[in-house]
Design a protein around this motif. Structure first.
Motif, mmCIF file in Angstrom:
data_model
loop_
_atom_site.group_PDB
_atom_site.id
_atom_site.type_symbol
_atom_site.label_atom_id
_atom_site.label_comp_id
_atom_site.label_asym_id
_atom_site.label_seq_id
_atom_site.Cartn_x
_atom_site.Cartn_y
_atom_site.Cartn_z
ATOM 1 N N ILE A 1 0.821 -1.220 0.000
ATOM 2 C CA ILE A 1 0.000 0.000 0.000
ATOM 3 C C ILE A 1 0.851 1.265 0.000
ATOM 4 O O ILE A 1 0.353 2.337 -0.337
ATOM 5 C CB ILE A 1 -0.987 0.024 1.187
ATOM 6 C CG1 ILE A 1 -0.259 0.030 2.528
ATOM 7 C CG2 ILE A 1 -1.955 -1.143 1.088
ATOM 8 C CD1 ILE A 1 -1.190 0.174 3.730
ATOM 9 N N SER A 2 2.143 1.146 0.330
ATOM 10 C CA SER A 2 2.999 2.340 0.282
ATOM 11 C C SER A 2 3.154 2.847 -1.145
ATOM 12 O O SER A 2 3.487 4.013 -1.364
ATOM 13 C CB SER A 2 4.369 2.040 0.882
ATOM 14 O OG SER A 2 5.127 1.166 0.044
ATOM 15 N N GLY A 3 2.881 1.980 -2.126
ATOM 16 C CA GLY A 3 2.996 2.395 -3.517
ATOM 17 C C GLY A 3 1.926 3.357 -3.970
ATOM 18 O O GLY A 3 1.951 3.810 -5.121
ATOM 19 N N ILE A 4 0.993 3.709 -3.096
ATOM 20 C CA ILE A 4 -0.070 4.634 -3.476
ATOM 21 C C ILE A 4 0.482 5.989 -3.923
ATOM 22 O O ILE A 4 -0.152 6.695 -4.719
ATOM 23 C CB ILE A 4 -1.071 4.814 -2.309
ATOM 24 C CG1 ILE A 4 -2.381 5.437 -2.802
ATOM 25 C CG2 ILE A 4 -0.468 5.651 -1.189
ATOM 26 C CD1 ILE A 4 -3.472 5.457 -1.758
ATOM 27 N N ILE B 1 2.680 6.523 -6.022
ATOM 28 C CA ILE B 1 2.884 6.510 -7.465
ATOM 29 C C ILE B 1 1.664 7.064 -8.204
ATOM 30 O O ILE B 1 1.772 7.564 -9.321
ATOM 31 C CB ILE B 1 3.180 5.071 -7.937
ATOM 32 C CG1 ILE B 1 4.479 4.549 -7.284
ATOM 33 C CG2 ILE B 1 3.301 4.999 -9.450
ATOM 34 C CD1 ILE B 1 5.724 5.310 -7.670
ATOM 35 N N HIS B 2 0.493 7.000 -7.568
ATOM 36 C CA HIS B 2 -0.700 7.531 -8.221
ATOM 37 C C HIS B 2 -0.562 9.026 -8.501
ATOM 38 O O HIS B 2 -1.198 9.547 -9.419
ATOM 39 C CB HIS B 2 -1.937 7.272 -7.365
ATOM 40 C CG HIS B 2 -2.331 5.830 -7.327
ATOM 41 N ND1 HIS B 2 -3.425 5.381 -6.618
ATOM 42 C CD2 HIS B 2 -1.781 4.738 -7.899
ATOM 43 C CE1 HIS B 2 -3.528 4.072 -6.761
ATOM 44 N NE2 HIS B 2 -2.543 3.660 -7.530
ATOM 45 N N GLY B 3 0.238 9.716 -7.687
ATOM 46 C CA GLY B 3 0.483 11.125 -7.969
ATOM 47 C C GLY B 3 1.190 11.319 -9.296
ATOM 48 O O GLY B 3 0.846 12.206 -10.086
ATOM 49 N N LEU B 4 2.185 10.463 -9.559
ATOM 50 C CA LEU B 4 2.890 10.533 -10.844
ATOM 51 C C LEU B 4 1.976 10.131 -11.995
ATOM 52 O O LEU B 4 1.996 10.746 -13.061
ATOM 53 C CB LEU B 4 4.110 9.601 -10.812
ATOM 54 C CG LEU B 4 5.347 10.082 -10.056
ATOM 55 C CD1 LEU B 4 6.370 8.955 -9.972
ATOM 56 C CD2 LEU B 4 5.957 11.294 -10.741
ATOM 57 N N ASP C 1 -8.099 1.842 -3.622
ATOM 58 C CA ASP C 1 -8.560 2.753 -4.677
ATOM 59 C C ASP C 1 -10.024 3.136 -4.553
ATOM 60 O O ASP C 1 -10.533 3.912 -5.364
ATOM 61 C CB ASP C 1 -8.328 2.130 -6.054
ATOM 62 C CG ASP C 1 -6.876 2.195 -6.490
ATOM 63 O OD1 ASP C 1 -6.085 2.867 -5.810
ATOM 64 O OD2 ASP C 1 -6.529 1.566 -7.510
ATOM 65 N N THR C 2 -10.742 2.604 -3.539
ATOM 66 C CA THR C 2 -12.160 2.943 -3.374
ATOM 67 C C THR C 2 -12.483 3.545 -2.020
ATOM 68 O O THR C 2 -13.639 3.894 -1.767
ATOM 69 C CB THR C 2 -13.039 1.684 -3.557
ATOM 70 O OG1 THR C 2 -12.628 0.666 -2.632
ATOM 71 C CG2 THR C 2 -12.932 1.139 -4.959
#
Length: 232
Positions: A86-89, A91-94, A187-188
């Motif tokens: 979940i730390s990869g969230i 990346i959604h900014g990029l 994501d929800t």
């Protein structure tokens, strides 16, 4: 393989509420088999993910849900590998801003952001993931994500970003389906609603044999997560 229309990730023409997200996901499940409910360990991991995620950071809820995972028979290894996932969230900014960055730089005449990659950039692209299936899926929702990195940041930084994205998928204790359920949940939830990658997680979960009941359970758990309260 389940294929959904993956829309480019730069649409904020209207507020995307939890209710709208849920309705959009349920529309993707029309042809899915009913299936079984989530098992106790997976349900507890999904609940923990929505409390521990960086956009929620509910510490009291995190402690409570760690207990639920362990009481259900889950392990500390599963908990920590889920935390890495979940730390990869971030990346959604990029992903979400990639097309905005590219358009703005082109409008300002930035020399590095052309319509195509240079031959040197093409070499970096191929070496670091241009032909990877995972990157190809992201390219469908954010076509400027990887090209922006290749054009504008040093190669070691591009590699670090891609390695960080890939790392959680080498999990030894979480199943691929558990990871997709966690992706759907993150994501929800109320503090993070991100349809572009959500569609990918739902499609992969269905490909892995998920039923409608399991994904409905994930949506219910995720919708109950709190908003971010801040952290002293």
């Amino acid at each position: 393989m389940v294929e959904f229309l993956l829309e480019v990730a730069d649409d904020q023409s209207e507020d995307l509420t939890v209710e709208k997200v849920g309705a959009a996901v349920r529309a993707l499940l029309v042809d899915a088999p009913p299936g079984e409910p989530l098992d106790d360990v997976t349900a507890a991991l999904v609940g923990l993910a929505t409390r521990a995620c960086g956009t929620t950071l509910d510490l009291e809820g995190t402690r409570e849900h760690i207990g639920r995972v362990l009481d259900a028979g889950g392990s500390g290894e599963q908990i920590e590998e889920m935390m890495v996932l979940i730390s990869g969230i971030g990346i959604h900014g990029l992903i979400g801003t990639a097309s905005v960055v590219a358009r703005a730089l082109r409008e300002h005449g930035h020399p590095a952001v052309g319509d195509t990659l240079t031959p040197e950039q093409e070499v970096v692209w191929e070496r670091l993931g241009g032909g990877d299936a995972r990157e190809a899926r992201v390219a469908r929702v954010s076509p400027d994500f990887l090209p922006n990195l290749v054009r504008l940041v040093p190669e070691p930084m591009v590699k670090a970003v891609l390695d960080f994205r890939a790392a959680p998928w080498f999990s030894e204790t979480l199943t691929p389906l558990q990871m997709e359920f966690i992706g759907i949940a993150v994501d929800t939830m109320p503090s993070h609603r991100f349809m572009p990658t959500l569609r990918m997680h739902v499609g992969r979960a269905l490909d892995l044999g998920a039923g409608r009941r399991q994904i409905e359970d994930v949506l219910s758990i995720s919708a109950a997560a709190p908003q971010h309260r801040g952290l002293w």
